[in-house]
Write a protein that holds these residues in place. Structure first.
Motif, short mmCIF file in Angstrom:
data_model
loop_
_atom_site.label_atom_id
_atom_site.label_comp_id
_atom_site.label_asym_id
_atom_site.label_seq_id
_atom_site.Cartn_x
_atom_site.Cartn_y
_atom_site.Cartn_z
N LEU A 35 107.00 -4.90 -0.09
CA LEU A 35 107.55 -3.64 -0.59
C LEU A 35 106.66 -3.03 -1.67
CD1 LEU A 35 109.71 -1.47 -0.63
CD2 LEU A 35 111.01 -2.89 -2.23
N VAL A 36 106.35 -3.77 -2.70
CA VAL A 36 105.55 -3.23 -3.81
C VAL A 36 104.12 -2.90 -3.35
CG1 VAL A 36 104.60 -3.72 -6.10
CG2 VAL A 36 106.99 -4.23 -5.60
N PRO A 37 103.41 -3.79 -2.65
CA PRO A 37 102.08 -3.41 -2.17
C PRO A 37 102.10 -2.17 -1.26
CG PRO A 37 102.36 -5.78 -1.95
CD PRO A 37 103.69 -5.21 -2.34
N LEU A 39 104.29 0.30 -1.33
CA LEU A 39 104.56 1.48 -2.16
C LEU A 39 103.33 1.88 -2.97
CD1 LEU A 39 108.21 0.79 -3.35
CD2 LEU A 39 107.43 2.48 -1.68
N ILE A 40 102.59 0.89 -3.46
CA ILE A 40 101.35 1.19 -4.18
C ILE A 40 100.39 1.93 -3.26
CG2 ILE A 40 99.28 0.15 -5.21
CD1 ILE A 40 101.18 -2.01 -6.38
N LEU A 41 100.24 1.44 -2.03
CA LEU A 41 99.35 2.11 -1.08
C LEU A 41 99.84 3.50 -0.72
CD1 LEU A 41 98.45 -0.84 1.30
CD2 LEU A 41 97.13 0.07 -0.62
N CYS A 42 101.16 3.66 -0.61
CA CYS A 42 101.72 4.97 -0.28
C CYS A 42 101.42 6.01 -1.37
CB CYS A 42 103.23 4.87 -0.08
SG CYS A 42 103.70 4.10 1.48
N VAL A 43 101.20 5.55 -2.58
CA VAL A 43 100.83 6.46 -3.68
C VAL A 43 99.32 6.63 -3.76
CG1 VAL A 43 100.85 6.75 -6.19
CG2 VAL A 43 102.91 5.98 -5.02
N LEU A 44 98.57 5.53 -3.70
CA LEU A 44 97.12 5.60 -3.85
C LEU A 44 96.43 6.38 -2.73
CD1 LEU A 44 96.10 2.05 -5.13
CD2 LEU A 44 96.24 4.18 -6.41
N LEU A 45 96.91 6.26 -1.52
CA LEU A 45 96.26 6.95 -0.40
C LEU A 45 96.27 8.48 -0.57
CD1 LEU A 45 97.48 4.66 2.49
CD2 LEU A 45 95.08 5.17 1.98
#
Length: 113
Positions: A35-37, A39-45
């Motif tokens: 979940l956290v990784p 979500l991090i990718l969903c923001v960074l991309l």
């Protein structure tokens, strides 16, 4: 369309698909290790995609490399359970290719002519 433009579009696609996957597979649970990784990718991309071209190429290459790692761990998690994580496998292939192409683009651009 140039490589950075394609990378930007692919980043938005991967981000949206990953975010949608969280809803479609009821992955908003606290026991979901991804979940956290995710979500991090969903923001960074999309943030990487929105940067000016000079900064977008290295940011996208870095973020696609991170995606490759997260999706590889996901594919491995499925494999351990005897399943095929087809979406994650497609993500690994696409993100690894995008990261490699963008890295090559950066290296070629940095060479003196």
């Amino acid at each position: 369309m140039n490589l950075i433009g394609i990378g930007r579009a692919f980043a938005v696609l991967i981000s949206a698909a990953t975010f949608a996957f969280l809803f479609l597979h009821d992955s908003w649970r606290g026991d979901n290790l991804f979940l956290v990784p995710d979500l991090i990718l969903c923001v960074l991309l999309p943030v990487s995609a929105a940067l000016p071209a000079r900064y977008a190429a290295p940011a996208l290459a870095f973020t696609f490399a991170m995606c490759t790692g997260v999706f590889t761990a996901s594919v491995s998690s499925y494999a351990v359970r005897g399943e095929l994580g087809a979406a994650s496998l497609l993500g690994v292939a696409g993100c690894a290719a995008a990261a490699a192409l963008l890295q090559r683009h950066l290296i070629v651009q940095g060479r003196p002519r």
